[in-house]
Design a protein around this motif. Sequence first.
Motif, PDB file in Angstrom:
ATOM      1  N   LYS A 195      34.896  52.509  40.094  1.00  0.00           N
ATOM      2  CA  LYS A 195      34.707  51.281  40.483  1.00  0.00           C
ATOM      3  C   LYS A 195      34.196  50.190  39.398  1.00  0.00           C
ATOM      4  N   GLN A 196      32.821  50.893  38.749  1.00  0.00           N
ATOM      5  CA  GLN A 196      32.296  50.072  37.760  1.00  0.00           C
ATOM      6  C   GLN A 196      32.798  49.812  36.579  1.00  0.00           C
ATOM      7  N   HIS A 197      33.485  51.104  36.003  1.00  0.00           N
ATOM      8  CA  HIS A 197      33.820  50.865  34.569  1.00  0.00           C
ATOM      9  C   HIS A 197      35.227  51.118  34.429  1.00  0.00           C
TER      10      HIS A 197
END
Length: 233
Positions: free
Chosen positions: A140-142
């Motif tokens: 989700k973040q990267h």
Amino acid sequence: GRATEEDKIKGKEIFEKVLPEQMKQAPSEESFNRQVRALGLTPEQFRARILEEATVQAVIDRELKSKKTVSDAEAREFYEKNPNVFLEPESVRVSHILFSTQDALSGRELSDDQKLEKKRLAEKILAQAKTGADFAGLVKQHSEDQTSKLRAGEYTIARSPRPAVPEFEAAAFSLASNQISDIVTTRFGYHIIKGGEKTPAKKTEFAKVEARIKETLLQDAVQKDLPAYIERL
């Protein structure tokens, strides 16, 4: 000339299903119309041709196909004699994080310096993944794969003799469940892949393909009779 009013109605129904499918193959309606003009047709002429072909199909269905039948035994015989047709290949479900080496807007390759920066970031995130960080959270973040990002980076991949992305497929099938790969380089960029459940190859159950087999055999029978039918007309 053989079409009844009912055939024309059915032809229009077929046309209204076929035309959108044809148009989906182009990125926009304008692009689709350009492709049609390249064939020497106006968009109106192309639509008229598709409608005519659909009406012809309705006539053939009524005058030839409706008079044909395929028995359960014939369908079963085809199924037993053609096992490879109904073989579902081995598949594996994986999750991945993509660090893209292509510009998001233009699709062009990044510079060597930009690629190096992406690889360093991938190595940093890989270290976190291998020491137990929440993989879905890292996705989700990267991850820069916007399609799979919405489902925690998940893909189900079927084994193929000619895989679209061979490096990715080879890594995916080599991993044990929950095992984290090293960095995998493909034409899309740098991937970190988490192994998932494997499903072995299997033959599709007859019940699931019976209707498709019967339709195929019906179409084959119609094609055999079509030349003589056209000659009679």
